[in-house]
Structures are given as structure tokens and as C-alpha cells.
Scaffold this motif. Structure first.
Motif, PDB file in Angstrom:
ATOM      1  N   MET A 218       0.725  -1.225  -0.186  1.00 16.85           N
ATOM      2  CA  MET A 218      -0.023  -0.044   0.172  1.00 16.85           C
ATOM      3  C   MET A 218       1.013   1.290   0.061  1.00 16.85           C
ATOM      4  N   ASN A 219       1.964   1.303   0.694  1.00 15.97           N
ATOM      5  CA  ASN A 219       2.970   2.326   0.839  1.00 15.97           C
ATOM      6  C   ASN A 219       4.225   1.900   0.520  1.00 15.97           C
ATOM      7  N   PRO A 220       4.637   1.652  -0.628  1.00 17.49           N
ATOM      8  CA  PRO A 220       5.880   0.948  -1.203  1.00 17.49           C
ATOM      9  C   PRO A 220       6.989   2.029  -1.240  1.00 17.49           C
ATOM     10  N   PRO A 221       8.161   1.956  -0.960  1.00 16.44           N
ATOM     11  CA  PRO A 221       9.365   2.578  -0.707  1.00 16.44           C
ATOM     12  C   PRO A 221       9.454   3.567  -2.062  1.00 16.44           C
ATOM     13  N   PRO A 222      10.095   4.579  -2.069  1.00 13.47           N
ATOM     14  CA  PRO A 222      10.133   5.373  -3.249  1.00 13.47           C
ATOM     15  C   PRO A 222      11.239   4.611  -4.296  1.00 13.47           C
ATOM     16  N   ILE A 223      11.165   4.856  -5.394  1.00 12.32           N
ATOM     17  CA  ILE A 223      12.027   4.544  -6.291  1.00 12.32           C
ATOM     18  C   ILE A 223      13.483   4.798  -6.030  1.00 12.32           C
ATOM     19  N   GLU A 224      13.666   6.048  -5.547  1.00 11.87           N
ATOM     20  CA  GLU A 224      14.866   6.635  -5.395  1.00 11.87           C
ATOM     21  C   GLU A 224      15.738   5.974  -4.313  1.00 11.87           C
ATOM     22  N   GLU A 225      15.072   5.206  -3.449  1.00  8.93           N
ATOM     23  CA  GLU A 225      15.638   4.120  -2.245  1.00  8.93           C
ATOM     24  C   GLU A 225      15.556   2.727  -2.562  1.00  8.93           C
ATOM     25  N   GLY A 226      15.297   2.349  -4.005  1.00  4.30           N
ATOM     26  CA  GLY A 226      15.655   1.136  -4.578  1.00  4.30           C
ATOM     27  C   GLY A 226      14.081   0.576  -4.807  1.00  4.30           C
ATOM     28  N   GLY A 227      13.111   1.299  -4.271  1.00  3.41           N
ATOM     29  CA  GLY A 227      11.811   0.702  -4.680  1.00  3.41           C
ATOM     30  C   GLY A 227      11.760  -0.704  -4.090  1.00  3.41           C
ATOM     31  N   ILE A 228      10.377  -1.406  -4.703  1.00  2.00           N
ATOM     32  CA  ILE A 228      10.201  -2.754  -4.218  1.00  2.00           C
ATOM     33  C   ILE A 228      11.222  -3.651  -4.950  1.00  2.00           C
ATOM     34  N   LEU A 229      11.885  -3.172  -6.264  1.00  2.00           N
ATOM     35  CA  LEU A 229      12.728  -3.938  -7.060  1.00  2.00           C
ATOM     36  C   LEU A 229      13.974  -4.257  -6.196  1.00  2.00           C
ATOM     37  N   GLY A 230      14.262  -3.303  -5.334  1.00  2.00           N
ATOM     38  CA  GLY A 230      15.486  -3.469  -4.496  1.00  2.00           C
ATOM     39  C   GLY A 230      15.394  -4.654  -3.533  1.00  2.00           C
ATOM     40  N   TYR A 231      14.272  -4.603  -3.002  1.00  2.00           N
ATOM     41  CA  TYR A 231      13.781  -5.880  -1.894  1.00  2.00           C
ATOM     42  C   TYR A 231      13.885  -7.029  -2.762  1.00  2.00           C
ATOM     43  N   LEU A 232      13.388  -7.088  -4.130  1.00  2.00           N
ATOM     44  CA  LEU A 232      13.158  -8.329  -4.724  1.00  2.00           C
ATOM     45  C   LEU A 232      14.612  -8.884  -5.200  1.00  2.00           C
ATOM     46  N   ARG A 233      15.679  -7.772  -5.626  1.00  2.00           N
ATOM     47  CA  ARG A 233      16.604  -8.259  -5.704  1.00  2.00           C
ATOM     48  C   ARG A 233      17.485  -8.823  -4.845  1.00  2.00           C
ATOM     49  N   MET A 234      17.415  -8.146  -3.659  1.00  2.00           N
ATOM     50  CA  MET A 234      18.062  -8.665  -2.432  1.00  2.00           C
ATOM     51  C   MET A 234      17.498 -10.069  -1.989  1.00  2.00           C
ATOM     52  N   LEU A 235      16.102 -10.097  -2.167  1.00  2.00           N
ATOM     53  CA  LEU A 235      15.729 -11.300  -1.923  1.00  2.00           C
ATOM     54  C   LEU A 235      16.273 -12.613  -2.703  1.00  2.00           C
ATOM     55  N   ALA A 236      16.368 -12.383  -3.879  1.00  2.00           N
ATOM     56  CA  ALA A 236      16.760 -13.382  -4.907  1.00  2.00           C
ATOM     57  C   ALA A 236      18.129 -13.732  -4.643  1.00  2.00           C
ATOM     58  N   VAL A 237      19.112 -12.861  -4.036  1.00  2.00           N
ATOM     59  CA  VAL A 237      20.377 -12.696  -4.169  1.00  2.00           C
ATOM     60  C   VAL A 237      20.566 -13.852  -2.624  1.00  2.00           C
ATOM     61  N   VAL A 238      19.924 -13.466  -1.590  1.00  2.00           N
ATOM     62  CA  VAL A 238      19.967 -13.970  -0.490  1.00  2.00           C
ATOM     63  C   VAL A 238      19.181 -15.307  -0.410  1.00  2.00           C
ATOM     64  N   TYR A 239      18.389 -15.527  -1.155  1.00  2.00           N
ATOM     65  CA  TYR A 239      17.764 -16.962  -1.355  1.00  2.00           C
ATOM     66  C   TYR A 239      18.820 -18.080  -2.088  1.00  2.00           C
ATOM     67  N   GLU A 240      19.279 -17.273  -3.041  1.00  2.00           N
ATOM     68  CA  GLU A 240      20.301 -18.322  -3.742  1.00  2.00           C
ATOM     69  C   GLU A 240      21.311 -18.636  -2.925  1.00  2.00           C
TER      70      GLU A 240
END
Length: 726
Positions: A388-410
């Protein structure tokens, strides 16, 4: 034939042949020679003498006597005088041979009778021997049966003796256990009057075993008495007495277990593996050694050393307040997880040498590593964003979280495989690792779609900002001359669509990482691809609509400067100039729309190629998923097709309007000459015709370049039909 035997003559005694002459290496030539040697030499000597009596010529040739001479000699003596003697000899020899054959036949019959008698005797003896052998076999069978019976009897006796010995040993142990139980049953909390066995450090293992047996017996007795609920006073007293024993035994076992754990810790600090193994073996009698296993794992430095945990955070997360990138986190996790795997490998060597059940200890150790050390890192690295209130794109946005999740998961999956290779007993390390990410994977598809929407919105805002910047710099000059109404409008860019596809490819790669089952993977891929279809459809449709706005504005300009016939020359000149500006704006809008259509087609082709190369193979394993995505793709592109169709109709109207304007402005009455006037026809093109052809050649060039196949054919066909319509 013997040498002293004489050959028979006509009146002499007959020769006697010996059977022995026919034995061994018999030779008929030798036999015949022995018979005739005494007769033939005289004949041979006579021949030799006759040869010597012949005359020999001086030249050495033999003189052959004449026929008369031969006849005279034949009358004097016979040619072969020994023939009669030989005939007699042969007759006597035949008789003796017949006699010898009879003798041989008699001997042969005698031998046959003797052999037959011996054979009958042998058969009789053989039958007697067979009877004797059968008797021996029967005797051996009876002997074997007796031996087996004796062996079974001996085994039974041995079993009885062993059972009796075991019973005696059990009775002795029972007596000792009863004695020890009475000691524990004396006074509640009083452990000072126990046997030396329970205080001797050298007999700790024996004391632990006996204490466990006593406690098990006492607890079982209390449970049995409680179930029976006997009202007798004696039973109640016994039950209370055993409860005292159970309490004392529990206290003693706790004290002994703590003492062993202290000894185990001291040995662990000194790295005395033999003492540790001895303590672990004794402690295995207390709750199957779970306390020792848990205690050993809990006291490992990786779980209690604050410096190690802080070093983990610094290595992976970075300095306080800084935001690490996924690539930095990947390098940090690789280093940290390698260190953890090496530490577990070293601990595995100690565990194998110390604990009786090393697999159980390894399972506890690996579980503690994942649940404590890895989970602490995940909590710091993965902060689940709000939809509902995602982080701004300047701070990485939701994409930053997803990239971090993929790296940590692998990286965590790689750690799980390394730990499985080291050894983790019966622990489902893969399932435990998956459970660490269950909170993040539950809403993963929603976060992926929200990330794509956030990226699209940011890109659209960026493009609008660029368009406004261009408008503020060049818009007023362009509009003042009427040269290009669409100069300030943003054109469709294939580069932007390529960026959309790149976002989608990255999202699909994460779907492959997080989705193992084909059905779940197909569902996530379809949802992500639908986002791409929506983005491309909106982008190219809005681009076509903006291009159509230029055509609409050009049409409005043309309508604005349509004047009547009763006007002054000055007004007409101004109107003509404005009409030229409107025509230029229409031509510019026409070209811009054709470029937009071409880029729209390229964008659609890019999406279709991406679907064929990357998406379809992930959807085919699930029935209906591929066909549904194809329908969604067709529905998404239909909006752009409708906008393109409307724009092409406006392009045709623009061309027709300009052709009509040129013909109206340039055609003259004298340009038309009827053949009835008798004037020679002039086939040179008129000024109006030249300008129309020049305009059509210029304006249709981008149409030929932008449109292809059936689209080009339909556009030109409709344009020609309208041009031919009066």
C-alpha cells in the motif's frame, strides 16, 4: 617258425607251424621266406651258373645262345625243378594252418567259457558288495540321527544352563537393585547414606546405569499402582515409599548429569576428546543424551560470541547506516556462508569422535545455524515492503527488495547444499531453508507485479518530464511558424519497450528461482508477463493517441481557415498563408503518425519474440496456460490496433484534404480542354497535377517505409478509392 625246423620234401616229414609265430609283429613276407629259403637258393645258384657259362664277346656283350641250343638244354634238365617240392610244402602248410585255426577256436571257446564264469562270479560279488554298502549307509544314517539328537540335547542343556546362569545373574542384580532402591527410599532429600558406588567418580557409568534402572522401575511401579488404585494400606505405603525413591533418584540423576556436563565442558575446553567421549557415552543414558547434545551445540562460540555476530553483520550489511547493494551482499554472503560451512565441518570432526549418535548432534547443530545465525542475517537484510505504501524508487523501491531477496535466497540455498554435504543427520535442511523464506514467498507474485507497476509509473513520469522540458525550450518557436504541431509531443520509442522487456526478463528469472513446481511457476510467469502486456499496450496506445492529436489539430487548423468567396484580396492572401501552414502541420503530423505506427509494430514484434523465446516454454507444461496468455496478448494489442486504425483514417483524410486544397488553389478553367474544340491536346501535366503528384510522392514515402504487408495494401487501397471518388 623255429630255425631247427626242416622243410618238407616230396617224401620228407611235414613242417609244423607254431602259433607263437603269429603273435606280436607278424609279417607274412617273413613267414613265406622262412618256408621257401631252403628250396629257392638251389634254383638261384643254377641261374647264376647258367649265366656264367655264356660266352662273352670281346667287346663285352653277352652272347645269347640260339633257339636250338635252348631246346637242347631243355631236354637235358627241367626249367624249375623245385616246383614239386614247393607244392608239397604249400599243401602241408595249409593243413597245418587249418589245424592251428582249430586249436585257436578251441582256445577261444575255452576262454569265453572262463570269462562267462568269471563275469557271473563278479556280478555275484558286486551284488553282495551293494548290499553291504546299503547296510553301511543305513548305519551311517542312524549314527547321524543319534549324533543330531545328542547335539540337540546338548544345546537344550546349554540353553538351560545359560538361562539358569542368566537368571542367577538377574537375581543377583535384582538383589543389588533392591538394596540400592532401599537406600534411595530411606529419607526424602537425604543422599548422604548411599553406597560408595554412587559417589565414586571412577564408577560413574555404572552408577548412572543403575540409577536409570531404579528410576524406571520405581516410576513404572507408581504408575501401575496408580492405575490399579488398590485401597490396601500396604500398597499405599509402598507407593509412597517408591515416590520417595523416585524423588531421590531424580535428584541424584540431576546432580550426576550436571556433574558430567561440567566435566564435559572442562574436557571440551582442553580438547580432551577421549574424556569428552566418555562423558557423552554416560550422558546418553539420560534422555538419550539430548541434554548433552543441546548443551554442546549451545556452547559453540558461533552462537554465543557477540563479536562473531557483529562481524557477520559488518561483513554482509556493511557499516551502520549504509545501504548495501545486492552485489555487495552476494559477495559478503558467499564469504560468510563459506566460513560457516568450514566451521560446521570442523565441528563435525569433533562430533564424530565424541558422541555415540553423531547424526543427531549434527542435525541439532545445522538446525541451530539456520534458525539462529542465518535467520538473524535475513531479518537485517530483508525488510518486507508494504504494497500500500511502497518505498520510493529513489531508495530502491520494491525492485531493490526483490533483488536482495533473490540474492539471499540463492546464497542460502547454496549454504544448505554445503551443509547437507557435510552431514546433518535426518534433518530436512532443504525444507528448513524454505521455511525461512516462507513469509517472503507467500506474497512474492504480488510484490513482483507491484514492482513492475512502480517501474512503469516512474518511467512514464520521467518521459513526461523530458517532454515538458523539450516543450519549454522549443514549443513557442515551432508553433509560431506552424511547422510542427507534434514537435513537443513524445514519440513512441522501441528503446523504452526494450527496457520494459528487460524488466520482465529479470522478473521471470526470479520466478524461476522461487518457483519449483511447474504449475506455480506457470502461474507466476503468466502474471508477470501480463504486466508486460499491460505496460506495452498502454505505452504504445498512448503514443498513438498523442500522434493522433497532431492529426486532429492539423484538421482543426484546416477548418479554421476555410473562407467564403466574397473576401478581399488581402484577407485571401492571409488565409492562403494560414492554409499553407495548416498543410505543413498536417504533413508533419502524417509523418509523425507513420513513424509511431512503425515503432508500434516493432514494439509488438519485440514482445512476440520475447514470448516465443522465453515465456512459452515455461507455460507449455501446464494445460491451457499458453493459450490463455496468447489470448491475453491479442486482447492487449487490440487497443493499440484500434488507435492505429483511427489514426490511419485521419492520415487518409489529411491527404485527401491537402489534395483538394491544391487542386482548388492551382487548377484553372483553361487547364481543361475538350476534344470537341478541335484544339490539339496538350499532354503536359498542369501545375495543379504536378503539385499533387509531388505532394503524394513526398507524403506517401514514410507510409511505404512504415507499413508492411496487408496493412500497407489496405491503406493504399482505401486512399486510392477516396482519391478517385469525386
Amino acid at each position: 617258425m623255429k630255425e631247427d625246423r626242416k622243410v618238407a620234401t616230396g617224401n620228407g616229414p611235414p613242417l609244423i607251424l607254431d602259433i607263437e609265430d603269429f603273435k606280436g609283429d607278424f609279417s607274412f613276407d617273413a613267414l613265406f621266406g622262412n618256408l621257401v629259403n631252403e628250396l629257392l637258393p638251389s634254383y638261384q645258384n643254377d641261374d647264376a651258373d647258367a649265366a656264367e657259362g655264356n660266352d662273352v664277346l670281346a667287346n663285352g656283350n653277352l652272347r645269347i645262345p640260339s633257339d636250338a641250343t635252348k631246346a637242347a638244354q631243355g631236354l637235358a634238365m627241367p626249367l624249375f625243378p623245385e616246383v614239386d617240392a614247393l607244392l608239397v610244402l604249400f599243401k602241408d602248410s595249409c593243413k597245418e594252418l587249418i589245424d592251428l585255426r582249430q586249436q585257436v577256436d578251441e582256445r577261444l571257446n575255452s576262454l569265453k567259457k572262463e570269462v562267462s564264469a568269471q563275469d557271473a562270479k563278479h556280478r555275484k560279488t558286486l551284488a553282495e558288495l551293494e548290499k553291504g554298502v546299503d547296510g553301511l549307509f543305513d548305519s551311517f544314517a542312524r549314527l547321524d540321527s543319534r549324533i543330531s539328537s545328542v547335539g540337540q540335547t546338548a544345546a537344550k542343556i546349554g540353553d538351560h544352563l545359560q538361562s539358569a546362569d542368566a537368571q542367577r545373574e538377574t537375581a543377583v542384580q535384582t538383589v543389588d537393585l533392591i538394596k540400592y532402591l532401599m537406600e534411595f527410599n530411606s529419607t526424602p532429600g537425604d543422599l548422604m547414606e548411599l553406597s560408595p558406588l554412587f559417589s565414586d567418580d571412577s564408577r560413574v557409568a555404572e552408577a548412572a546405569s543403575i540409577a536409570q534402572k531404579l528410576r524406571s522401575f520405581a516410576e513404572e511401579d507408581i504408575g501401575r499402582k496408580g492405575i490399579g488404585a488398590q485401597p490396601a494400606t500396604g500398597n499405599a505405603t509402598a507407593s509412597r515409599g517408591l515416590e520417595v525413591a523416585v524423588a531421590n533418584l531424580q535428584e541424584y540423576c540431576n546432580e550426576l548429569e550436571n556433574r558430567l556436563l561440567q566435566r564435559f565442558d572442562a574436557s571440551s575446553q582442553r580438547r580432551e576428546l577421549s574424556t569428552m567421549a566418555e562423558c557423552a557415552k554416560i550422558l546418553s543414558q539420560f534422555n538419550r543424551g539430548s541434554s548433552a547434545m543441546q548443551h554442546y551445540v549451545a556452547t559453540r562460540p558461533m552462537f554465543i560470541d557477540v563479536e562473531i555476530m557483529n562481524a557477520d553483520n559488518r561483513l554482509v550489511v556493511g557499516e551502520q547506516g549504509s545501504r548495501a547493494s545486492p552485489s555487495d551482499v552476494a559477495r559478503g554472503l558467499s564469504s560468510l556462508y563459506k566460513e560457516i560451512a568450514d566451521t560446521v565441518r570442523k565441528e563435525s570432526a569433533t562430533i564424530m569422535a565424541v558422541f555415540p549418535s553423531p547424526n543427531e548432534v549434527m542435525a541439532i547443530l545445522v538446525q541451530r545455524v539456520l534458525e539462529q545465525r542465518v535467520t538473524a542475517l535475513l531479518d537485517k537484510l530483508l525488510e518486507k515492503p508494504s504494497l500500500m505504501n511502497p518505498p520510493p524508487i529513489e531508495e530502491g523501491g520494491i525492485l531493490g527488495y526483490l533483488r536482495m531477496l533473490a540474492v539471499v535466497y540463492e546464497k542460502t540455498q547454496e549454504l544448505a547444499r554445503d551443509l547437507r554435504a557435510v552431514g546433518c543427520g535426518d534433518l530436512d535442511v532443504e525444507g528448513l531453508t524454505e521455511s525461512l523464506f516462507s513469509v517472503h514467498k507467500e506474497e512474492y507474485p504480488e510484490h513482483e507485479q507491484a514492482s513492475l507497476r512502480q517501474l512503469f509509473q516512474a518511467k512514464m513520469e520521467e518521459l513526461r518530464a523530458e517532454s515538458l522540458s523539450d516543450l519549454s525550450g522549443t514549443g513557442s518557436i515551432g508553433r509560431s511558424k506552424g511547422a510542427s504541431i507534434t514537435s513537443s509531443q513524445q514519440q513512441i520509442s522501441v528503446t523504452v519497450v526494450t527496457e520494459f522487456v528487460r524488466w520482465n526478463e529479470e522478473a521471470i528469472s526470479r520466478c524461476n528461482i522461487f518457483s519449483f513446481q511447474p504449475a506455480i511457476l506457470a502461474s507466476n510467469v503468466r502474471a508477470v508477463f501480463t504486466c508486460l502486456l499491460d505496460q506495452v499496450s498502454r505505452y504504445i496506445t498512448e503514443g498513438l493517441e498523442r500522434a493522433r492529436e497532431g492529426l486532429t489539430e492539423a484538421a482543426a487548423l484546416r477548418e479554421r481557415f476555410v473562407l467564403g468567396t466574397n473576401i478581399s484580396r488581402r484577407v485571401a492572401a492571409a488565409a492562403a498563408s494560414a492554409a499553407e501552414a495548416a498543410a505543413a502541420a498536417g504533413e508533419s503530423s502524417f509523418k509523425s503518425f507513420m513513424v509511431a505506427v512503425q515503432r508500434c509494430a516493432s514494439s509488438v514484434a519485440l514482445v512476440q519474440q520475447y514470448f516465443a523465446n522465453s515465456i512459452s516454454r515455461l507455460l507449455l507444461p501446464v494445460d491451457g496456460a499458453h493459450a490463455a496468455s496468447c489470448e491475453e496478448m491479442a486482447a492487449a494489442m487490440s487497443k493499440a490496433e484500434a488507435a492505429a486504425y483511427k489514426g490511419l483514417q485521419q492520415c487518409i483524410d489529411t491527404v485527401i484534404a491537402e489534395v483538394e486544397r491544391l487542386l482548388s488553389a492551382e487548377q484553372k478553367v483553361t487547364d481543361y480542354r475538350s476534344p470537341d474544340d478541335g484544339i490539339v491536346p496538350d499532354h503536359r501535366p498542369t501545375t495543379a497535377c504536378t503539385r499533387v503528384v509531388t505532394y503524394l510522392s513526398r507524403v506517401l514515402e514514410p507510409a511505404f517505409t512504415s507499413l508492411e504487408g496487408l496493412n500497407k495494401q489496405a491503406f493504399l487501397t482505401e486512399l486510392v478509392q477516396k482519391l478517385r471518388t469525386p
